[in-house]
Scaffold this motif. Structure first.
Motif, PDB file in Angstrom:
ATOM      1  N   THR A 105      -4.358   9.884  -3.683  1.00  0.00           N
ATOM      2  CA  THR A 105      -3.116   9.269  -4.162  1.00  0.00           C
ATOM      3  C   THR A 105      -1.914   9.800  -3.385  1.00  0.00           C
ATOM      4  O   THR A 105      -1.058   9.049  -2.934  1.00  0.00           O
ATOM      5  CB  THR A 105      -2.927   9.537  -5.666  1.00  0.00           C
TER       6      THR A 105
ATOM      7  N   GLU B 282      -1.994   8.437   0.187  1.00  0.00           N
ATOM      8  CA  GLU B 282      -1.560   7.042   0.268  1.00  0.00           C
ATOM      9  C   GLU B 282      -0.049   6.940   0.118  1.00  0.00           C
ATOM     10  O   GLU B 282       0.597   6.114   0.779  1.00  0.00           O
ATOM     11  CB  GLU B 282      -2.269   6.216  -0.805  1.00  0.00           C
ATOM     12  N   ARG B 283       0.549   7.795  -0.731  1.00  0.00           N
ATOM     13  CA  ARG B 283       2.008   7.784  -0.878  1.00  0.00           C
ATOM     14  C   ARG B 283       2.684   8.183   0.439  1.00  0.00           C
ATOM     15  O   ARG B 283       3.715   7.625   0.816  1.00  0.00           O
ATOM     16  CB  ARG B 283       2.441   8.730  -2.008  1.00  0.00           C
TER      17      ARG B 283
ATOM     18  N   TRP C 242       1.559   7.730   3.526  1.00  0.00           N
ATOM     19  CA  TRP C 242       1.492   6.649   4.499  1.00  0.00           C
ATOM     20  C   TRP C 242       2.340   5.457   4.085  1.00  0.00           C
ATOM     21  O   TRP C 242       2.905   4.759   4.941  1.00  0.00           O
ATOM     22  CB  TRP C 242       0.047   6.235   4.729  1.00  0.00           C
ATOM     23  N   ALA C 243       2.456   5.210   2.783  1.00  0.00           N
ATOM     24  CA  ALA C 243       3.314   4.114   2.321  1.00  0.00           C
ATOM     25  C   ALA C 243       4.763   4.377   2.716  1.00  0.00           C
ATOM     26  O   ALA C 243       5.480   3.464   3.156  1.00  0.00           O
ATOM     27  CB  ALA C 243       3.189   3.956   0.806  1.00  0.00           C
ATOM     28  N   ALA C 244       5.201   5.651   2.591  1.00  0.00           N
ATOM     29  CA  ALA C 244       6.571   5.999   2.983  1.00  0.00           C
ATOM     30  C   ALA C 244       6.724   5.987   4.496  1.00  0.00           C
ATOM     31  O   ALA C 244       7.737   5.499   5.029  1.00  0.00           O
ATOM     32  CB  ALA C 244       6.938   7.375   2.417  1.00  0.00           C
TER      33      ALA C 244
ATOM     34  N   ALA D 167       6.782   2.209   5.703  1.00  0.00           N
ATOM     35  CA  ALA D 167       7.579   1.226   4.967  1.00  0.00           C
ATOM     36  C   ALA D 167       8.346   0.337   5.938  1.00  0.00           C
ATOM     37  O   ALA D 167       9.067   0.821   6.824  1.00  0.00           O
ATOM     38  CB  ALA D 167       8.549   1.941   4.026  1.00  0.00           C
TER      39      ALA D 167
ATOM     40  N   GLN E  22      -3.462   1.093   6.289  1.00  0.00           N
ATOM     41  CA  GLN E  22      -2.792  -0.194   6.424  1.00  0.00           C
ATOM     42  C   GLN E  22      -2.584  -0.843   5.067  1.00  0.00           C
ATOM     43  O   GLN E  22      -1.566  -1.485   4.826  1.00  0.00           O
ATOM     44  CB  GLN E  22      -3.588  -1.104   7.359  1.00  0.00           C
ATOM     45  N   SER E  23      -3.538  -0.647   4.167  1.00  0.00           N
ATOM     46  CA  SER E  23      -3.401  -1.198   2.824  1.00  0.00           C
ATOM     47  C   SER E  23      -2.253  -0.530   2.072  1.00  0.00           C
ATOM     48  O   SER E  23      -1.462  -1.194   1.394  1.00  0.00           O
ATOM     49  CB  SER E  23      -4.709  -1.024   2.051  1.00  0.00           C
ATOM     50  N   SER E  24      -2.146   0.800   2.212  1.00  0.00           N
ATOM     51  CA  SER E  24      -1.065   1.507   1.522  1.00  0.00           C
ATOM     52  C   SER E  24       0.291   1.156   2.096  1.00  0.00           C
ATOM     53  O   SER E  24       1.332   1.320   1.443  1.00  0.00           O
ATOM     54  CB  SER E  24      -1.292   3.020   1.566  1.00  0.00           C
ATOM     55  N   ALA E  25       0.315   0.644   3.337  1.00  0.00           N
ATOM     56  CA  ALA E  25       1.571   0.201   3.946  1.00  0.00           C
ATOM     57  C   ALA E  25       1.979  -1.182   3.452  1.00  0.00           C
ATOM     58  O   ALA E  25       3.059  -1.667   3.804  1.00  0.00           O
ATOM     59  CB  ALA E  25       1.451   0.186   5.466  1.00  0.00           C
ATOM     60  N   GLY E  26       1.128  -1.802   2.641  1.00  0.00           N
ATOM     61  CA  GLY E  26       1.454  -3.105   2.087  1.00  0.00           C
ATOM     62  C   GLY E  26       1.165  -4.270   3.000  1.00  0.00           C
ATOM     63  O   GLY E  26       1.607  -5.389   2.749  1.00  0.00           O
TER      64      GLY E  26
END
Length: 626
Positions: A185, A188-189, A191-193, A196, A332-336
């Protein structure tokens, strides 16, 4: 069977791309050695068998059909196949030509992933000695593991073939178990940041006039370029004086090259990381697939100091190290990003072998010296930096459906020029670093370009280019708007073009026609859901989708990717389809068909009729009920 356990994230990606490829080459690796001194082939094979049976990952096969998730299965023992080829009596040029021919055929041969071992040995004898080729699939081993394995083989060889290893080897299973304890978790946070708002970076501007085709559709070509000893030394000194690693300098240079060719101050490309967690005991000596490819998002400020920018590039890379174990698909999924969308289509590999020009002592005057390492990561462009002495070697692997030899030679030459400009401008500004000399022809392909000004009118007159002349069009602001050849339609890479949805077609007479409304050629067909679901095969397919995607599927026009499907679920689905229908549906077919109705039509075509597909569906359903 000795053991069964899941795949690592990198293995999942490799399996997906291997199954999706239309050829055998992707992820087949060849380590080519020159044998100096007498080498006994039988003793060599025995020594290799000793090491294969010491490391579980080297006697592993892969299973993805009939299981919920792909797994790797370890057998108790196996022997590595050995072949010998006699090239004695041939000239040096003939030996080189025969070797190249063999290496190409060897890659095309590939491997059956469900059988062990996923490697083989070939000894090619010639008048001056021998060449040893160790061919394997990247699913079982990464580049870091090569010297570990060959050093153990050399030790066993010196001991007569069987060796005497007092300490047990660490096993790849330990890493798989370690992965299950990690906080995904938090990863993933991160990589999402980090990603973005990211936009994918494509190498399309590097190949004017060549159309994008499916990854893995053509064999990988190889281009080599040795930097001069003087430039190699300057690069090492520049990295040292800037207090960054040499790999950081090459990352920055590759990002800058992509930036200049895509006309963007932000680019993303893949970088390889060791993936070996320091907290795992003995991890440095474990053979397996730890390496991972992660995205490197890079912003280029033309006014920045090159030294400061290099430090920022290295800092960004180090910040990502604690989170490098997450697979690229999950990143890539966590990047949306939508499923099936790739962040980049070029990667940079910096080889970090324990020694320069590595060689391995086999005793009695015999040694194996690394001659060449050939790998195909399945990307359109893979730049590998080999920090040899006295010259750093650049290896560029490329999809021959997308790039020609001339483009690759020119691209390597331009990268050489950029590296020299980099070290010459360390105390200046990033914007002063040049990609090519002012008097050089600008196109990557080395041919003249025709330029057409593009106003807002429907057509723009211009000098008529020939069919072989790549053309670029500039909008009113001077930005790159279109790259193409006469008769070809391309999306403009500039943001303002993507946002407005404008497309341009370069006509044979030299005019550029704007196409404001374009009907997609790949739009899926529409199916009547009520009518289709009267068929047993459609109902079975719906239940399979519902189970694998873990969400209800109510329409024949349901889109596999929009429902959350991805490469791994596509692998699972093909396995279930093979069990239910004895079908030959591939991962590519699932991703191309997209909708449930289109996939069912594909099954009808493959098996000859809708009646036959429905008959098999009824049999499979009745079998499950029993």
């Amino acid at each position: 069977m000795r053991d069964i356990y899941p795949l690592s994230p990198m293995q999942q990606g490799i399996l997906f791309h291997t199954l999706r490829a239309e050829r055998s080459g992707p992820y087949v690796e060849q380590f080519v050695f020159d044998a100096v001194g007498p080498i006994d082939a039988h003793r060599l094979a025995t020594a290799w068998d000793t090491v294969v049976n010491r490391h579980a990952t080297l006697r592993t096969a892969f299973v993805w059909e009939g299981v919920d998730q792909p797994v790797q299965a370890v057998v108790d023992r196996c022997a590595i196949p050995l072949a010998e080829i006699d090239l004695t009596g041939r000239s040096a040029d003939e030996v080189t030509a025969s070797l190249d021919e063999f290496l190409g055929a060897d890659r095309d041969r590939g491997f059956l992933l469900t059988e062990v071992p996923l490697m083989r040995l070939t000894v090619l004898r010639h008048d001056s000695g021998a060449i040893v080729v160790w061919t394997l699939h990247h699913l079982v081993m990464d580049g870091w593991s090569m010297p570990i394995t060959v050093n153990e083989v050399a030790s066993a060889y010196r001991a007569g073939g069987t060796g005497d290893f007092s300490a047990p080897a660490g096993q790849f299973r330990d890493f798989i178990d370690w992965l299950t304890t990690q906080d995904h978790t938090g990863t993933e946070r991160f990589w999402a940041a980090r990603l973005a708002g990211v936009r994918p970076t494509r190498t399309d501007p590097l190949r004017p006039g060549r159309r994008r085709e499916r990854r893995g559709s053509a064999a990988a070509g190889r281009g080599y370029h040795d930097l001069s000893p003087e430039l190699s030394a300057e690069l090492v000194a520049a990295a040292r004086s800037s207090r960054v690693t040499l790999s950081t300098l090459f990352q920055a240079a590759w990002g800058l090259l992509l930036s200049r060719h895509t006309d963007s101050t932000e680019v993303t490309f893949g970088t390889t990381v060791s993936g070996r967690p320091t907290e795992l005991p003995g991890v440095a000596e474990i053979v397996g697939v730890f390496i991972n490819t992660i995205p490197h998002r890079m912003t280029i400020d033309p006014e920045a100091s090159p030294r400061q920018w290099l430090c920022a590039v290295q800092r960004d890379h180090l910040d990502a190290v604690p989170f490098q174990h997450l697979g690229l698909l999950a990143i890539q999924s966590s990047a949306g990003l939508p499923a099936g969308t790739a962040l980049f289509d070029s990667i940079l590999v910096f080889e970090n072998y324990p020694s320069e020009n590595p060689y391995f002592e086999f005793g009695d005057g015999a040694r194996l010296v690394v001659r060449e390492v050939i790998e195909d990561a399945g990307y359109p462009l893979t730049l590998t930096v080999l920090p040899r002495h006295p010259s750093i070697r650049l290896q560029l692997l490329y999809d021959q459906a997308l790039f020609d030899d001339e483009t690759i030679r020119t691209l390597l030459g331009r990268f050489d020029f950029l590296l020299q400009s980099f070290v010459d401008n360390l105390t200046g500004r990033v914007g002063a670093i040049e990609v090519c000399a002012a008097d050089q022809t600008d196109p990557v392909a080395g041919r003249g370009w025709a330029e057409v000004e593009l106003p807002d009118s429907v057509t723009a007159p211009g000098s008529a280019p020939t069919a072989d002349t790549p053309v670029f069009v500039r909008d009113a602001a001077g930005g790159l708007a279109l790259i193409g050849v006469p008769g070809a339609i391309h999306l403009g890479p500039r943001d303002n073009w993507r946002d407005t949805g404008r497309r341009g077609c370069l006509l044979a007479d030299g005019r550029v026609e704007l196409l404001t409304e374009v009907t997609p050629t790949d739009a899926p067909d529409s199916f009547d859901t009520d009518e289709l679901f009267r068929r047993p095969a459609a109902r079975l397919l719906r239940s399979l989708w519902t189970e694998i995607l873990d969400r209800p599927v109510t329409s024949a026009n349901a889109d596999f990717l929009r429902l959350g499907g991805d490469s791994l679920t596509a692998v699972r689905l093909t396995g279930r389809l093979r069990l239910a229908f004895d079908s030959k549906v591939l991962v590519n077919d699932v991703l191309d068909a997209r909708t449930l109705g289109s996939l069912l039509r594909l099954l009808d075509d493959q098996l000859g009729s809708a009646d036959e597909v429905d008959r098999l569906a009824r049999a499979a359903t009745e079998g499950n009920a029993d």
